[in-house]
Design a protein around this motif. Structure first.
Motif, PDB file in Angstrom:
ATOM      1  N   ARG A 150      15.442 -29.883  10.360  1.00 32.44           N
ATOM      2  CA  ARG A 150      15.701 -29.311   8.992  1.00 32.44           C
ATOM      3  C   ARG A 150      16.909 -28.208   9.425  1.00 32.44           C
ATOM      4  NH1 ARG A 150      12.960 -27.857   4.154  1.00 32.44           N
ATOM      5  NH2 ARG A 150      13.984 -25.848   3.020  1.00 32.44           N
ATOM      6  N   PHE A 151      17.829 -28.239   8.382  1.00 32.59           N
ATOM      7  CA  PHE A 151      19.160 -27.187   8.747  1.00 32.59           C
ATOM      8  C   PHE A 151      18.670 -25.991   8.279  1.00 32.59           C
ATOM      9  CE2 PHE A 151      22.666 -24.868   6.732  1.00 32.59           C
ATOM     10  CZ  PHE A 151      23.561 -24.897   7.914  1.00 32.59           C
ATOM     11  N   ALA A 152      18.950 -24.884   9.547  1.00 36.91           N
ATOM     12  CA  ALA A 152      18.724 -23.400   9.161  1.00 36.91           C
ATOM     13  C   ALA A 152      20.097 -22.664   9.171  1.00 36.91           C
ATOM     14  CB  ALA A 152      17.734 -23.157  10.301  1.00 36.91           C
ATOM     15  N   PRO A 153      20.506 -22.393   8.300  1.00 35.38           N
ATOM     16  CA  PRO A 153      21.911 -21.596   8.316  1.00 35.38           C
ATOM     17  C   PRO A 153      21.901 -20.445   9.250  1.00 35.38           C
ATOM     18  CG  PRO A 153      20.670 -21.262   6.170  1.00 35.38           C
ATOM     19  CD  PRO A 153      20.068 -22.170   7.018  1.00 35.38           C
TER      20      PRO A 153
ATOM     21  N   SER B  79      21.772 -16.562  10.116  1.00 37.70           N
ATOM     22  CA  SER B  79      21.486 -15.427   9.088  1.00 37.70           C
ATOM     23  C   SER B  79      21.584 -14.000   9.907  1.00 37.70           C
ATOM     24  CB  SER B  79      20.291 -15.842   8.328  1.00 37.70           C
ATOM     25  OG  SER B  79      19.582 -14.659   7.900  1.00 37.70           O
ATOM     26  N   PHE B  80      22.161 -13.224   9.897  1.00 35.95           N
ATOM     27  CA  PHE B  80      21.917 -11.866  10.534  1.00 35.95           C
ATOM     28  C   PHE B  80      20.732 -11.200  10.068  1.00 35.95           C
ATOM     29  CE2 PHE B  80      26.744 -11.999  10.466  1.00 35.95           C
ATOM     30  CZ  PHE B  80      26.716 -11.892  11.992  1.00 35.95           C
ATOM     31  N   LYS B  81      20.484 -11.495   8.950  1.00 33.18           N
ATOM     32  CA  LYS B  81      18.939 -10.768   8.470  1.00 33.18           C
ATOM     33  C   LYS B  81      17.825 -11.390   9.241  1.00 33.18           C
ATOM     34  CE  LYS B  81      16.426 -10.037   4.177  1.00 33.18           C
ATOM     35  NZ  LYS B  81      16.306 -10.256   2.819  1.00 33.18           N
ATOM     36  N   GLN B  82      17.882 -12.474   9.401  1.00 36.23           N
ATOM     37  CA  GLN B  82      16.861 -13.283  10.243  1.00 36.23           C
ATOM     38  C   GLN B  82      17.031 -12.873  11.528  1.00 36.23           C
ATOM     39  OE1 GLN B  82      14.336 -15.225   8.938  1.00 36.23           O
ATOM     40  NE2 GLN B  82      13.464 -15.365  10.994  1.00 36.23           N
TER      41      GLN B  82
END
Length: 139
Positions: free
Chosen positions: A124-127, A129-132
């Motif tokens: 699955r694609f996981a963009p 993310s600075f928040k993550q």
């Protein structure tokens, strides 16, 4: 620095033994996909080149038929010829330029991007993310 997280599934693939026949078949499939990709990319760029060539030839035809044929006549015919030339140039050639730019952008986004980054391997694609990243770092 980017890091790749290994799952249990990845470790199983690394330890798995492959026999010579499987390696040959896999490499043959990869080679066929690579050659087909090269042919596809070449055909895509040839399509853009053909549009550019058609643009050039149409510009020459419009100039010869609308302007050069009326220059030896009176000033009014030359004026009308210029109007025809300007109208056809704007209507046809500008629209061809827009189509050419659209096709090139579409080609770059679809073909080049998909060839470089999309692997269809079921992950699955996981963009990014600075928040993550901050959430993972604080946990």
């Amino acid at each position: 620095m980017a890091s790749h997280t290994h799952s249990a599934h990845d470790d199983d693939d690394d330890d798995e033994e492959h026999n010579f026949g499987e390696i040959i078949i896999h490499q043959a499939i990869e080679t066929i996909e690579f050659v087909l990709g090269m042919v596809s990319n070449t055909a895509s760029y040839l399509r853009l080149w053909a549009l550019s060539l058609a643009h050039s030839e149409l510009a020459t035809v419009f100039w010869e038929k609308a302007m050069l044929s009326t220059l030896n006549m009176n000033w009014f015919a030359t004026f009308i010829g210029y109007g025809v030339f300007a109208g056809t140039t704007f209507g046809v050639l500008l629209m061809m330029d827009v189509l050419e730019c659209f096709l090139h952008a579409l080609r770059l986004h679809w073909v080049e991007f998909q060839n470089k980054f999309f692997h269809a391997d079921g992950i699955r694609f996981a963009p990014y993310s600075f928040k993550q990243l901050l959430t993972d770092a604080s946990a």
